[in-house]
Design a protein around this motif. Structure first.
Motif, short mmCIF file in Angstrom:
data_model
loop_
_atom_site.label_atom_id
_atom_site.label_comp_id
_atom_site.label_asym_id
_atom_site.label_seq_id
_atom_site.Cartn_x
_atom_site.Cartn_y
_atom_site.Cartn_z
N PRO A 310 -8.57 -2.03 -31.72
CA PRO A 310 -9.97 -2.43 -32.52
C PRO A 310 -9.69 -4.00 -31.70
N ASP A 311 -11.81 -4.35 -32.66
CA ASP A 311 -11.61 -5.70 -31.73
C ASP A 311 -10.57 -6.95 -32.19
N ALA A 312 -10.45 -7.77 -32.04
CA ALA A 312 -9.92 -9.12 -31.54
C ALA A 312 -10.45 -9.77 -33.41
N ASP A 313 -10.09 -10.22 -34.10
CA ASP A 313 -10.17 -10.82 -35.59
C ASP A 313 -10.11 -11.69 -35.38
N ARG A 314 -9.21 -12.41 -34.67
CA ARG A 314 -9.72 -14.05 -34.77
C ARG A 314 -9.40 -15.29 -33.65
N ASN A 315 -10.08 -14.12 -33.13
CA ASN A 315 -10.17 -15.35 -31.93
C ASN A 315 -10.54 -16.28 -32.35
N GLU A 316 -10.91 -18.02 -31.12
CA GLU A 316 -11.62 -18.88 -31.52
C GLU A 316 -12.67 -19.25 -29.77
N PHE A 317 -12.13 -18.47 -28.96
CA PHE A 317 -12.86 -18.45 -28.09
C PHE A 317 -13.50 -17.53 -27.53
N ASN A 318 -13.18 -15.79 -27.21
CA ASN A 318 -13.52 -15.11 -26.78
C ASN A 318 -14.35 -14.21 -28.41
N LEU A 319 -15.34 -14.89 -28.49
CA LEU A 319 -15.98 -14.32 -29.49
C LEU A 319 -17.35 -13.66 -29.42
N LYS A 320 -17.35 -12.79 -30.06
CA LYS A 320 -18.73 -11.87 -30.61
C LYS A 320 -20.76 -12.80 -30.49
N GLU A 321 -21.46 -12.73 -29.35
CA GLU A 321 -22.58 -13.36 -29.54
C GLU A 321 -22.57 -14.67 -28.80
N SER A 322 -21.32 -14.81 -28.36
CA SER A 322 -20.89 -16.12 -28.15
C SER A 322 -22.01 -16.37 -26.56
N GLU A 323 -22.28 -18.37 -26.68
CA GLU A 323 -23.30 -18.40 -25.67
C GLU A 323 -22.85 -18.49 -24.62
N THR A 324 -21.32 -18.11 -24.43
CA THR A 324 -20.29 -18.53 -23.04
C THR A 324 -19.91 -17.41 -22.73
N GLY A 325 -20.03 -15.96 -23.61
CA GLY A 325 -19.67 -14.53 -23.11
C GLY A 325 -19.01 -14.18 -24.18
N SER A 326 -18.75 -13.15 -24.13
CA SER A 326 -17.72 -12.19 -24.20
C SER A 326 -16.97 -11.10 -23.87
N SER A 327 -16.19 -11.09 -23.40
CA SER A 327 -15.45 -10.36 -22.72
C SER A 327 -14.69 -8.86 -23.58
N TYR A 328 -14.08 -7.79 -22.88
CA TYR A 328 -13.93 -6.46 -23.64
C TYR A 328 -12.75 -6.44 -21.79
N GLN A 329 -11.97 -4.81 -22.96
CA GLN A 329 -10.81 -4.52 -21.73
C GLN A 329 -11.42 -3.14 -22.29
N ASN A 330 -10.60 -2.25 -21.63
CA ASN A 330 -10.49 -0.65 -21.94
C ASN A 330 -8.63 -0.41 -21.41
N HIS A 331 -8.67 0.75 -21.77
CA HIS A 331 -7.25 1.55 -21.44
C HIS A 331 -6.92 1.48 -19.91
N LYS A 332 -7.58 1.77 -19.18
CA LYS A 332 -8.31 1.24 -17.99
C LYS A 332 -7.71 0.21 -17.02
N GLY A 333 -8.31 -0.33 -17.96
CA GLY A 333 -7.72 -2.06 -17.44
C GLY A 333 -9.17 -2.93 -17.32
N TYR A 402 -13.47 -25.35 -22.03
CA TYR A 402 -13.54 -23.84 -22.59
C TYR A 402 -15.32 -23.62 -21.83
N ALA A 403 -15.68 -24.43 -22.29
CA ALA A 403 -17.12 -24.36 -22.19
C ALA A 403 -17.97 -24.28 -20.76
N GLU A 404 -17.36 -25.37 -21.25
CA GLU A 404 -17.84 -25.62 -19.65
C GLU A 404 -17.59 -25.38 -18.41
N ILE A 405 -16.43 -24.92 -18.43
CA ILE A 405 -14.85 -24.11 -17.63
C ILE A 405 -16.39 -22.64 -16.49
N ILE A 406 -16.43 -22.41 -18.74
CA ILE A 406 -16.59 -20.69 -18.71
C ILE A 406 -18.49 -20.99 -17.69
N SER A 407 -19.06 -22.29 -17.71
CA SER A 407 -20.45 -22.04 -17.55
C SER A 407 -20.23 -22.13 -16.38
#
Length: 417
Positions: A310-333, A402-407
């Motif tokens: 399931p999607d992470a549901d209590r994140n503070e940084f890696n969020l959906k629709e974030s201006e700094t982007g959203s990161s996803y992963q699968n079982h293959k890494g 976080y936001a500045e480093i990602i950008s």
């Protein structure tokens, strides 16, 4: 005697309750499944002792062979009445003894109980009451999932109570309650306590099953497949809501050798899909027997697939629709990123490569990522640790800026992660 063949679910039982209220001890009810319906109906109508009996079939459709025998029974002057609300049963309207209606003139969806109620009142076999009106409509709302749109929890709790009690006990209690109180339909204090406990139990069940679901493609449909032997409707609806990128959820009752199909998408018709396996039902909720061919498709062919996280549901940084982007992963890494373009569109990077095309909404981009790579939104605790190691800065420093480093390091992050 009045004979009723009806389904084993709440809608079927509602028809049974109405029959016994209308006909009393003359009513004999057989609760059936698609698996045994035809055999039971044929055994009844071919027995000459039943030639003069009123015969009703609600909420279930017989096969073509039995259908012909019903037509012959009617032509011989014997009683038969089919009442249904499934799209797959509409062809019974071609007969004088068939009445299939999927919705009322008002646009509200029907159920077998509500249609049988209308029939009995119209024929003068049953008197209306406020309690009966509410009881019937609670069943209708649950069976059509209108309760979910209206947040009518009482309808859901009626179905929960049905599953807690055995069928005979529930039927007897409903008849008694509807006979003694014609002004309103309510649960007892004890029932409400039990139902509160049951709701917590169902929520735990859904939580555990959400971690057992596998994702794959069957034909052109992206489906989630999960073993389930109880709370099929609640589970199917919850998993669909949690995973809107899936076209449908397939629920496998291996012990009962049955399958359920659920969807929330208007463009997906699971009733038509269920026909491939000899089943049927509603466009958004259908079922079929788990045949040998179906077992190969939905069990053997997906045996080696790991459950979808399931999607992470209590994140503070890696969020959906974030201006700094959203990161996803699968079982293959494999790592995917969804980034806003700045002009209202979104683009996807997968394993460091930009994936065409551009997407007009975040939901479209996420749907692509999830369907193409079976990915989930990464949890902060894993994502931040890996990112801080890659950028060679402390986790605290990463969180503070976080936001500045990602950008500033976007190209490095996408390319390296």
């Amino acid at each position: 005697m009045v004979k009723l063949f009806t389904d084993v679910d709440l809608d079927g039982l509602g028809s049974g309750v109405l029959a016994k209220l209308a006909f009393g001890e003359q009513a004999k009810v057989s609760y059936c499944s698609y698996r045994n319906l035809n055999q039971r109906v044929e055994a009844f109508i071919t027995n000459q002792e039943n030639n003069n009996e009123e015969t009703f079939i609600t909420d279930l459709a017989v096969n073509e062979e039995t259908e012909k025998k019903l037509a012959e029974r009617f032509q011989a002057g014997k009683h038969i009445q089919v009442i249904d609300h499934h799209v797959t049963a509409l062809h019974f309207n071609n007969y004088k003894w068939g009445s299939v209606k999927t919705e009322y003139e008002s646009g509200k969806k029907t159920c077998a109980t509500s249609l049988f109620y209308d029939y009995l009142i119209e024929k003068g076999r049953l008197d209306k009451s406020k309690a009966l009106d509410e009881f019937v409509d609670l069943i209708r709302q649950y069976d059509t999932w209108e309760w979910d749109e209206n947040n009518n929890i009482k309808a859901k709790r009626l179905n929960d109570l049905f599953h807690i009690m055995n069928r005979e006990q529930f039927e007897e209690e409903m008849i008694k309650r509807l006979t003694e109180n014609r002004e309103s339909f309510d649960f007892t204090e004890t029932e409400n306590i039990i139902l509160d406990i049951e709701e917590q139990k169902i929520n735990r069940y859904i939580h555990s099953k959400s971690r057992q679901m596998v994702q794959t493609f069957v034909e052109d449909y992206c489906v989630g497949i999960v073993p389930a032997e109880q709370n099929m409707s609640e589970l199917g609806n919850a998993l669909n809501t949690q995973n809107p990128h899936l076209d449908m959820i397939v629920l496998l009752n291996l012990g009962g050798k049955k399958m359920g199909f659920r969807t929330i998408h208007d463009e997906v018709n699971v009733a038509e899909f269920a026909k491939r396996y000899g089943g049927g039902g509603h466009p958004k909720a259908s079922g079929a027997d788990l045949t040998r061919a179906a077992f190969e498709t939905f069990v053997i062919n997906v045996f080696d697939i790991l459950p979808l996280k399931p999607d992470a549901d209590r994140n503070e940084f890696n969020l959906k629709e974030s201006e700094t982007g959203s990161s996803y992963q699968n079982h293959k890494g494999e790592i995917s990123y969804i980034f806003p373009s700045g002009d209202g569109e979104f683009y996807v990077f997968h394993n460091g490569e930009k994936v065409p095309p551009m997407f007009s909404t975040f939901m479209e981009a996420e749907r692509f990522v999830k369907r193409s790579f079976s990915s989930w939104l990464r949890y902060d605790r894993e994502y931040l640790v890996e990112l801080s190691k890659y950028l060679k800065i402390s986790e605290n420093e990463l969180k503070e800026n976080y936001a500045e480093i990602i950008s500033n390091r976007l190209v490095d992050i996408v390319g390296g992660k």
